[in-house]
Scaffold this active site. Sequence first.
Site, PDB file in Angstrom:
ATOM      1  N   ALA A 157      59.576  23.745  35.190  1.00  0.00           N
ATOM      2  CA  ALA A 157      60.586  23.146  36.050  1.00  0.00           C
ATOM      3  C   ALA A 157      59.940  22.154  37.010  1.00  0.00           C
ATOM      4  O   ALA A 157      58.922  22.453  37.633  1.00  0.00           O
ATOM      5  CB  ALA A 157      61.319  24.228  36.839  1.00  0.00           C
ATOM      6  N   LYS A 158      60.556  20.987  37.119  1.00  0.00           N
ATOM      7  CA  LYS A 158      60.111  20.016  38.123  1.00  0.00           C
ATOM      8  C   LYS A 158      60.891  20.353  39.400  1.00  0.00           C
ATOM      9  O   LYS A 158      61.889  19.706  39.752  1.00  0.00           O
ATOM     10  CB  LYS A 158      60.372  18.593  37.645  1.00  0.00           C
ATOM     11  CG  LYS A 158      59.595  17.530  38.416  1.00  0.00           C
ATOM     12  CD  LYS A 158      59.712  16.178  37.734  1.00  0.00           C
ATOM     13  CE  LYS A 158      59.029  15.079  38.530  1.00  0.00           C
ATOM     14  NZ  LYS A 158      57.568  15.236  38.577  1.00  0.00           N
TER      15      LYS A 158
END
Length: 308
Positions: A157-158
């Site tokens: 996940a960014k």
Amino acid sequence: MSDLQGQIWMDGSFCDWKDAKIHILTHTMHYGTGVFEGVRAYEAKSGPAIFRLKEHTDRLFQSASLVGMKMPFSKEELMQAQCDSVTKNNLKNAYIRPLCFYGSEGMGLRADNLKVHCAVAAWDWGPYLGAEQIEKGIRVKVSPFPKRDPEAMIYKAKATGNYINSMLALRDALASGYDEALILGTDNSVNEGSGENFFMIKDNKLITPELVTVLDGITRKTIITLAADLGIETIERKIELKEIYDCDEAFFTGTAAEVTPIIEIDNTKINNGVPGKTTKVLQNNYFNLIRGEYDKHNEWLTHLSEIK
């Protein structure tokens, strides 16, 4: 940044740059619960074109899914917002920042009435690590802290909260006189820069860390494709720390950093302290690609002149 002129898209409509504000009790500001992307548009022959817009937007939604965030807009709406942000601000080249975050509807880790808000800002931002560094290369310090554990972070996940470690590592590197940091895993294998993927070249092979605690970078995937176009094999595997000091070439990739040569790691010169030949070829091909001057992969460009 708050003094720039222009328009920012927030929750479905544009507002003046100076009016794009949130409350001090915004949940994401306290707990790092947001997701975001970094996207670039470049001036091409037909005008501005966004590079790999769909892939960036897909990853934004993947990040939201990984942290359990329900997106209030569709992918199509957010892609349109990114296009409009460049056009409305009359930008030829642009850095685009979509951000999705929880608002100030509640506080505490157990808040269950939070609303997801979305914003898109675009502005003219030159080379992240500097134009001279893009050309001549950078000096990198292997960060002694903090080290990454695949069980301790949602690395795919960014997410905004993931970047505190990156800031600490970069701050340490800058204070030590370097340009960037190289972060390790808890097993002392090479991970990535503070905001970039790492590549090295050894014996005419491109080698990059496997995706264990490393973000699946879109520029990373692009470079792997461009290397294949040249007949260069890419190997994704664990890289031991001792290997990087003896590599033939090295470089960072990322939407912000683009393709930045690494010429020194911990006071050990790489390729005699100058960007390597293969690195420069890949860099040149990348810059041609993002400006529509490469003979392949034109589907990765969203030409804004063709968008209604």
